[in-house]
Structure formats: structure tokens, C-alpha cells
Write an enzyme that holds these catalytic residues in place. Structure first.
Site, short mmCIF file in Angstrom:
data_model
loop_
_atom_site.label_atom_id
_atom_site.label_comp_id
_atom_site.label_asym_id
_atom_site.label_seq_id
_atom_site.Cartn_x
_atom_site.Cartn_y
_atom_site.Cartn_z
N HIS A 250 0.69 -1.17 -0.15
CA HIS A 250 -0.03 0.01 -0.11
C HIS A 250 0.76 1.24 -0.14
O HIS A 250 0.75 2.13 -0.78
CB HIS A 250 -1.01 0.05 1.03
CG HIS A 250 -1.95 0.99 1.17
ND1 HIS A 250 -2.99 1.11 2.21
CD2 HIS A 250 -2.13 2.12 0.45
CE1 HIS A 250 -3.85 2.20 2.00
NE2 HIS A 250 -3.19 2.80 0.78
N TRP B 203 4.13 5.29 5.22
CA TRP B 203 3.55 6.59 5.82
C TRP B 203 4.13 7.17 7.15
O TRP B 203 4.55 6.26 7.91
CB TRP B 203 1.96 5.88 6.24
CG TRP B 203 1.23 5.71 5.05
CD1 TRP B 203 1.39 5.44 3.76
CD2 TRP B 203 -0.02 4.86 5.31
NE1 TRP B 203 0.45 4.82 3.14
CE2 TRP B 203 -0.60 4.39 3.98
CE3 TRP B 203 -0.78 4.54 6.25
CZ2 TRP B 203 -1.72 3.79 3.76
CZ3 TRP B 203 -1.82 4.08 6.38
CH2 TRP B 203 -2.53 3.41 4.92
N TYR C 105 -0.91 12.77 11.16
CA TYR C 105 0.11 12.67 10.14
C TYR C 105 -0.16 14.14 9.30
O TYR C 105 -1.32 14.53 9.09
CB TYR C 105 0.18 11.51 9.22
CG TYR C 105 -1.19 11.07 8.50
CD1 TYR C 105 -1.42 11.66 7.32
CD2 TYR C 105 -2.14 10.55 9.32
CE1 TYR C 105 -2.49 11.51 6.51
CE2 TYR C 105 -3.49 10.06 8.38
CZ TYR C 105 -3.48 10.77 7.12
OH TYR C 105 -4.72 10.33 6.53
N GLU D 85 0.49 7.82 -3.73
CA GLU D 85 1.37 7.54 -2.55
C GLU D 85 2.43 8.43 -2.19
O GLU D 85 3.03 8.77 -1.30
CB GLU D 85 1.78 5.97 -2.53
CG GLU D 85 0.61 5.25 -2.32
CD GLU D 85 -0.17 5.40 -0.97
OE1 GLU D 85 0.67 5.45 0.05
OE2 GLU D 85 -1.33 5.52 -0.88
N LYS E 250 1.19 12.12 -1.52
CA LYS E 250 0.53 12.46 -0.23
C LYS E 250 1.46 12.05 0.90
O LYS E 250 1.42 12.68 1.92
CB LYS E 250 -0.83 11.32 -0.17
CG LYS E 250 -1.54 11.43 1.28
CD LYS E 250 -2.71 10.61 1.29
CE LYS E 250 -3.35 10.78 2.63
NZ LYS E 250 -4.71 10.08 2.63
N HIS E 251 2.11 11.07 0.57
CA HIS E 251 3.02 10.70 2.06
C HIS E 251 4.76 11.00 1.60
O HIS E 251 5.08 11.41 2.56
CB HIS E 251 2.87 9.15 2.31
CG HIS E 251 1.47 8.80 2.64
ND1 HIS E 251 0.90 9.07 3.72
CD2 HIS E 251 0.53 8.16 2.02
CE1 HIS E 251 -0.36 8.81 3.61
NE2 HIS E 251 -0.59 8.17 2.63
#
Length: 265
Positions: free
Chosen positions: A69, A72, A80, A127, A130-131
Site C-alpha cells: 500500500h 507512511w 500525520y 502515495e 500524499k506521503h
């Protein structure tokens, strides 16, 4: 019990040479108080969660493997930051990897980092944006002789390197926990099997009583690109799976979506 220290010593096709080295005694993330003096060697968002999917229908990835996934960052308490630098929201990630000579990383991602709708590229972009852009230790200022997208490659490489060291399917199977259309498992059974191998308790997530996600939690000494990852218990969310009756369904590979084909100019 195996070591709870995961060192990124066998990077997949990458030396991570461009990023500055950190001292061997760099502070461990989530164990510092006050202002962090060197945000290139101690993560500001101190916990790191390597997160895996189990998609049974539509199915993603090999029949006997979980899939990625993401990776993070977390503020050591379950909260977060997200989408931290829109100027580095890179697109065409597959092409970037090929252009930089990292076809090995791309090939691995095409097998194990899968989108349930077949749009792997958009999933990777999400991903990262965002992270990945939120890691202080992957800021371009942390690199010598920086070239655009170096930090993206490090983020992807660390994610898959940790994933390779966290074989969830094998760990569960070793404890007699295998996908079944009829059998169910308890939360304690699953947690205990993974804790025994990982050295800390992971976060389990379920959808309609079906196990579909595991999050392995780390503190880090040094950079996310080539630091030491220390297995720890979660300090924030503890997951949503029930105490018993958890389904772990086999993958129906006939439902696997066809991956969207991209092209590089």
C-alpha cells in the site's frame, strides 16, 4: 525472536549514495524532545508505517503474497501531515525510474505494488504525493549533488526493501493461518503470529470482517533512505478488526484487473 532492527543494507539496485550520511549515533525518531536540530538525519514525523494490502476480489498481486500500500510518516501519535510539497508531486513515475536506470525497481512494483482498479501509475503518484513528500529526511536539501527525483527513487526503494523483509503471507502461513473460504481466525491469532516474527504488534484492518491491511510500525535512526528501522508498537490507531470471526479469503485471480499500459516518450 528475530532482531527488531531492520537495516537497509541490501537496497534493490540502489546505493543511495547521493544522500548525505548520518552519524551512527543520530537520534532515533520519536525519542527526541524539543526542536530537531538535523531534520535530514532524524524524521520530523517520526514513525514510519510500512503498509500492506490483501485484496481478494478484485484480486491484486500473486496468489501467495500481500501487496504494497505505501510507506507512511506519522507524528508518533497516529496523526500525520499529508501532501506536503505540491511542487514535487511527480507524475509518470514508471518513466522516471526507467530514465534513471532503475528498471529493476519498476519491475518489482509492477508485480507487488498494485492498484485494485488496474491504475498502478496513479496509485504510485498518490502515495508519493500524499506521503513521500512529507519525509524531512528525503528533502532535496539533504542530498549532495542532488538531481531531480532522487528522493522519489529513495522513497520507492525503501518501501519495497522493507516490504521484502516483511513477508506477511509466509509469516501467517508458518502459524497455520492461510486463506480460506470457510475458516475464520481470531485477532489474537493473527496478531501473535505477526508479532512473533516482526518483534512488535502490527495494526490490523478489516473490511466487512475480512482482513485486508497490515501496518508495520517503525522508529528510524537516520534517514529513511538508508537508516535503521526499529520495530515498535503503534502509538496511534490500533486497527478495526473484530476479536474473532476474521475472514482471510483466498484471492480470486480471475478478478484481477488488467493494468493500464503506460508509455514513455
Amino acid at each position: 525472536m528475530p532482531s527488531t532492527l531492520f537495516a537497509l543494507s541490501t537496497l534493490l539496485g540502489l546505493a543511495a549514495a547521493a544522500i548525505e550520511s548520518c552519524p551512527a549515533n543520530a537520534p532515533i525518531s520519536c525519542q527526541t524532545s524539543g526542536t530537531i536540530s538535523n531534520t535530514c538525519c532524524t524524521e520530523v514525523q517520526g514513525q514510519v508505517l510500512q503498509t500492506q494490502f490483501w485484496d481478494s476480489n478484485p484480486a491484486t498481486g500473486p496468489a501467495k503474497s500481500w501487496t504494497i500500500h505505501g510507506l507512511w510518516p506519522d507524528n508518533c501519535d497516529g496523526t500525520y501531515e499529508a501532501t506536503c510539497d505540491s511542487s514535487r508531486a511527480y507524475t509518470d513515475i514508471g518513466c522516471i525510474l526507467l530514465d534513471k536506470g532503475h528498471g529493476d525497481i519498476l519491475s518489482y512494483m509492477e508485480t507487488y505494488w498494485k492498484d485494485y482498479q488496474g491504475d498502478d501509475e496513479s496509485f504510485w503518484e498518490h502515495e508519493w504525493s500524499k506521503h513521500g513528500t512529507c519525509y524531512s529526511t528525503l528533502n532535496p536539501d539533504c542530498y549532495s549533488n542532488y538531481e531531480k527525483e532522487d528522493e522519489l527513487v529513495d522513497f520507492l526503494n525503501t518501501t519495497i526493501t522493507l516490504f521484502k523483509d516483511l513477508p506477511t503471507y509466509e509469516w501467517l502461513a508458518d502459524a497455520g493461518i492461510t486463506p480460506s473460504s470457510s475458516k475464520t481466525y481470531t485477532n489474537a491469532q493473527i496478531s501473535s503470529a505477526l508479532q512473533k516474527q516482526f518483534g512488535a504488534t502490527p495494526i490490523l484492518s478489516c473490511s466487512s470482517g475480512e482482513l485486508n491491511q497490515v501496518e508495520y510500525v517503525f522508529n528510524v535512526r537516520g534517514s529513511v533512505a538508508k537508516g535503521q528501522f526499529i520495530a515498535v508498537n503503534p502509538t496511534g490507531t490500533k486497527g478495526n478488526c473484530p476479536k474473532s470471526g476474521i475472514k482471510y479469503l483466498p484471492k480470486d485471480l480471475s478478478t484481477t484487473p488488467k493494468a493500464n499500459e503506460g508509455s514513455c516518450s
